[in-house]
Design an enzyme around this catalytic site. Structure first.
Site, PDB file in Angstrom:
ATOM      1  N   GLN A 138       0.892  -1.359   0.216  1.00  0.00           N
ATOM      2  CA  GLN A 138      -0.001  -0.051   0.174  1.00  0.00           C
ATOM      3  C   GLN A 138       0.835   1.162  -0.034  1.00  0.00           C
ATOM      4  O   GLN A 138       0.600   2.187  -0.746  1.00  0.00           O
ATOM      5  CB  GLN A 138      -0.801  -0.149   1.081  1.00  0.00           C
ATOM      6  CG  GLN A 138      -1.882   1.454   1.587  1.00  0.00           C
ATOM      7  CD  GLN A 138      -2.915   1.416   0.502  1.00  0.00           C
ATOM      8  OE1 GLN A 138      -3.691   0.597   0.475  1.00  0.00           O
ATOM      9  NE2 GLN A 138      -2.944   2.479  -0.327  1.00  0.00           N
ATOM     10  N   ASP A 227      -6.429   6.972   7.939  1.00  0.00           N
ATOM     11  CA  ASP A 227      -7.088   5.493   7.863  1.00  0.00           C
ATOM     12  C   ASP A 227      -8.068   5.310   8.853  1.00  0.00           C
ATOM     13  O   ASP A 227      -8.128   6.124   9.578  1.00  0.00           O
ATOM     14  CB  ASP A 227      -5.826   4.584   7.960  1.00  0.00           C
ATOM     15  CG  ASP A 227      -6.104   3.130   7.703  1.00  0.00           C
ATOM     16  OD1 ASP A 227      -7.004   2.536   7.317  1.00  0.00           O
ATOM     17  OD2 ASP A 227      -5.266   2.175   8.315  1.00  0.00           O
ATOM     18  N   CYS A 267      -6.054   5.073   2.541  1.00  0.00           N
ATOM     19  CA  CYS A 267      -5.986   3.604   1.701  1.00  0.00           C
ATOM     20  C   CYS A 267      -7.212   2.717   1.275  1.00  0.00           C
ATOM     21  O   CYS A 267      -7.273   1.745   0.595  1.00  0.00           O
ATOM     22  CB  CYS A 267      -4.805   2.771   2.565  1.00  0.00           C
ATOM     23  SG  CYS A 267      -5.683   2.332   4.297  1.00  0.00           S
TER      24      CYS A 267
HETATM   25  N1   CP Z   1      -6.260  -0.712   1.238  1.00  0.00           N
HETATM   26  C1   CP Z   1      -6.381  -1.987   1.275  1.00  0.00           C
HETATM   27  O1   CP Z   1      -5.601  -2.704   1.443  1.00  0.00           O
HETATM   28  O2   CP Z   1      -7.729  -2.325   0.985  1.00  0.00           O
HETATM   29  P1   CP Z   1      -8.161  -3.851   1.032  1.00  0.00           P
HETATM   30  O3   CP Z   1      -8.354  -4.051   2.633  1.00  0.00           O
HETATM   31  O4   CP Z   1      -9.737  -4.093   0.534  1.00  0.00           O
HETATM   32  O5   CP Z   1      -7.384  -4.744   0.124  1.00  0.00           O
HETATM   33  N1  NVA Z   2      -5.167  -0.232   8.850  1.00  0.00           N
HETATM   34  C1  NVA Z   2      -6.257  -0.947   8.394  1.00  0.00           C
HETATM   35  C2  NVA Z   2      -5.973  -0.935   6.908  1.00  0.00           C
HETATM   36  C3  NVA Z   2      -6.813  -1.641   5.932  1.00  0.00           C
HETATM   37  C4  NVA Z   2      -6.344  -1.686   4.454  1.00  0.00           C
HETATM   38  C5  NVA Z   2      -6.455  -2.344   8.721  1.00  0.00           C
HETATM   39  O1  NVA Z   2      -5.436  -2.912   9.047  1.00  0.00           O
HETATM   40  O2  NVA Z   2      -7.683  -2.699   8.962  1.00  0.00           O
END
Ligand code: CP
Ligand code: NVA
Length: 309
Positions: A138, A227, A267
């Site tokens: 990411q 995030d 993200c």
């Molecule tokens: N940003 C990201 O990793 O999205 P997903 O959890 O949908 O893969």
């Molecule tokens: N910090 C979040 C990112 C998701 C893409 C998680 O770990 O759930």
């Protein structure tokens, strides 16, 4: 063969090479459809095996298209359908089978230890598709997106993170050290990065600053990242945590304290940390950010296969 597990363990020049390759590949396929293969079909005949122990939309789709566009194919295993998940087979034996049947393994996991165990027993590359401590594909892609939009090396830009001290931030911190960019972190006091991360920051000459005040953290920002406050499998009192983060919501007023042309990145998926007016504004580049995952992951795959030009 190379693994892609953590940004902090990958040489700076390799990270830069991945970004340069991604830029060239993205430009070269402007007129191609999603499933058309890049010239030369560099990963023809190769199988990427993917497995997700946690939910995913973007990572799943972008790796699917990434390997396809390089001429290979992918198979997604359901973690709950393997003997491994029920304790009926070891990581060692599972890794042996993955190595004999596939050519690379992309793994989203709830355990950093498991990633390391797989790495030990696999004879094919492993790519970390998100773990409790990092989300390297990411963030490398996000560095690409920032440079693409700003048309400048990220080392010349001021980046701000507003949010939890989570896996995505850990990878952003590693990127700040590798790519030498200024990073302000804005979060409530009790949610600062843990001691290991703070020591990693201290041990590396860096430009990373912590703020418990959101307004101060966006001063001079070219990019604001955020995030979800609650990450997947975050074992906390969710209501309490969300309350603590209320003051850190990203709204239009906050954006006005950053540079005029500051962009907003996330993200995804999103929660309530960003106001709809910012999320759907012109400053928000989240859809471009998500799509770029394909391009950068293609170059990550080529790096793992030792085929980066
Ligand atoms: N940003 C990201 O990793 O999205 P997903 O959890 O949908 O893969
Ligand atoms: N910090 C979040 C990112 C998701 C893409 C998680 O770990 O759930």
């Amino acid at each position: 063969m190379k693994h892609f597990i953590n940004i902090k363990d990958i040489p700076k020049k390799d990270l830069r090479k991945i970004i340069i390759d991604a830029k060239k590949r993205k430009n070269a396929r402007k007129k191609l459809n999603n499933l058309e293969v890049d010239k030369g079909s560099p990963l023809k005949g190769k199988l990427l095996i993917q497995m997700f122990e946690k939910s995913s939309l973007r990572t799943r789709l972008s790796f699917y298209l990434a390997i396809k566009q390089l001429g290979g194919s992918t198979l997604t295993l359901r973690a709950d359908e393997l003997h491994l998940s029920k304790g009926g087979e070891s990581i060692e034996d599972t890794a042996k089978i993955l190595s004999n049947f596939g050519n690379a393994f992309m793994f989203r996991t709830d355990s950093d230890k498991k990633l390391e165990e797989f790495k030990k027993y696999l004879s094919i590359p492993i790519i970390n598709g998100l773990s409790p401590s990092s989300h390297p594909t990411q963030i490398l892609s996000d560095v690409f997106t920032v440079e693409e939009i700003k048309k400048k090396p990220i080392s010349k830009l001021n980046v701000t993170w507003i949010g939890d001290s989570n896996n995505v931030l850990n990878s952003l911190i590693a990127a700040s050290i590798k790519f030498d960019f200024k990073l302000n972190i804005g979060c409530p006091k009790n949610y600062q990065p843990n001691e290991n991360i703070l020591n990693y920051i201290k041990d590396n000459k860096n430009k990373i600053f912590l703020y418990n005040d959101k307004k101060k953290s966006v001063n001079g920002a070219d990019v604001i990242f955020s995030d979800k406050v609650i990450s997947m499998n975050d074992k906390v009192d969710k209501i309490k945590k969300l309350n603590h983060f209320k003051k850190f919501k990203i709204d239009k007023k906050l954006m006005s304290f950053a540079k005029k042309d500051c962009i907003f990145l996330h993200c995804l998926p999103r929660g309530k940390e960003v106001d709809e007016k910012v999320f759907s504004s012109k400053q928000s580049k989240v859809w471009q950010q998500a799509l770029n995952r394909i391009h950068v992951q293609k170059s990550i795959l080529l790096y793992c296969f030792g085929k980066l030009r």
